[in-house]
Design an enzyme around this catalytic site. Sequence first.
Site, PDB file in Angstrom:
ATOM      1  N   HIS A  18     -66.529 -14.571 -14.501  1.00 40.65           N
ATOM      2  CA  HIS A  18     -67.358 -14.210 -13.351  1.00 40.65           C
ATOM      3  C   HIS A  18     -68.128 -12.937 -13.665  1.00 40.65           C
ATOM      4  O   HIS A  18     -67.917 -12.274 -14.678  1.00 40.65           O
ATOM      5  CB  HIS A  18     -66.525 -14.065 -12.065  1.00 40.65           C
ATOM      6  N   CYS A  37     -67.921  -4.537 -14.558  1.00 39.60           N
ATOM      7  CA  CYS A  37     -67.799  -5.884 -13.976  1.00 39.60           C
ATOM      8  C   CYS A  37     -69.165  -6.488 -13.676  1.00 39.60           C
ATOM      9  O   CYS A  37     -69.269  -7.662 -13.338  1.00 39.60           O
ATOM     10  CB  CYS A  37     -66.949  -5.856 -12.715  1.00 39.60           C
ATOM     11  N   HIS A  43     -67.359 -11.741 -17.694  1.00 35.56           N
ATOM     12  CA  HIS A  43     -66.066 -11.549 -18.373  1.00 35.56           C
ATOM     13  C   HIS A  43     -65.070 -12.496 -17.736  1.00 35.56           C
ATOM     14  O   HIS A  43     -65.345 -13.075 -16.682  1.00 35.56           O
ATOM     15  CB  HIS A  43     -65.606 -10.087 -18.231  1.00 35.56           C
ATOM     16  N   HIS A  45     -60.970 -13.894 -16.663  1.00 34.79           N
ATOM     17  CA  HIS A  45     -59.610 -13.559 -16.231  1.00 34.79           C
ATOM     18  C   HIS A  45     -58.731 -14.796 -16.347  1.00 34.79           C
ATOM     19  O   HIS A  45     -59.216 -15.926 -16.177  1.00 34.79           O
ATOM     20  CB  HIS A  45     -59.587 -13.118 -14.766  1.00 34.79           C
ATOM     21  N   ASP A  83     -61.009 -24.156 -13.510  1.00 34.16           N
ATOM     22  CA  ASP A  83     -60.537 -23.826 -14.861  1.00 34.16           C
ATOM     23  C   ASP A  83     -61.672 -23.919 -15.876  1.00 34.16           C
ATOM     24  O   ASP A  83     -62.383 -24.924 -15.940  1.00 34.16           O
ATOM     25  CB  ASP A  83     -59.388 -24.758 -15.255  1.00 34.16           C
ATOM     26  N   HIS A  84     -61.844 -22.845 -16.652  1.00 28.54           N
ATOM     27  CA  HIS A  84     -62.895 -22.723 -17.659  1.00 28.54           C
ATOM     28  C   HIS A  84     -64.286 -22.858 -17.050  1.00 28.54           C
ATOM     29  O   HIS A  84     -65.217 -23.346 -17.706  1.00 28.54           O
ATOM     30  CB  HIS A  84     -62.669 -23.709 -18.815  1.00 28.54           C
ATOM     31  N   GLU A 126     -55.318 -11.210 -10.404  1.00 28.53           N
ATOM     32  CA  GLU A 126     -56.526 -11.243 -11.239  1.00 28.53           C
ATOM     33  C   GLU A 126     -56.226 -10.623 -12.603  1.00 28.53           C
ATOM     34  O   GLU A 126     -56.684 -11.107 -13.637  1.00 28.53           O
ATOM     35  CB  GLU A 126     -57.649 -10.483 -10.535  1.00 28.53           C
TER      36      GLU A 126
END
Length: 143
Positions: A18, A37, A43, A45, A83-84, A126
């Site tokens: 995100h 961020c 980046h 998580h 996911d991904h 997170e």
Amino acid sequence: MSRVIAHLSRRYHFSASHRLHVDALSPEENRAMFGKCNNPFGHGHNYVVQVTFSGPVDAATGMVTNLGDLDSFAQREMIDLFDHANLNTLEAFLDRVSTTENLSMEVWRIFSAYPHAKLERVHIEETGNNSFDYFGEGSPFLC
Ligand code: NI
């Protein structure tokens, strides 16, 4: 006979990227607000989601809900979506910053549709240092 209510929690994992960014702010203001961020390429998580449900304990099965049913629901409705993925590209975040506060509300929206138990809490880790809780609109913490 009154029904016995129990709570159960289940943890799920997904990895996603995100970028924290508000379109209405200038690049400098975004940088000041979100720091690294706001880096243009985002980046990632490894999110850990814990959902807590309540419900009557079924007299025959001894369970609030079948975890297999819950796992199938989580896979289909949440993990397959997130996911991904780049969270910013998903419909839920087109007009909302992809903070984990907002992610918690989206996860609440998803799991509140689970038909076999009542959603009580969404907890998302997170990072090892950041975690977020959302209790829905019936939250005792609403002001
Ligand atoms: Ni982040």
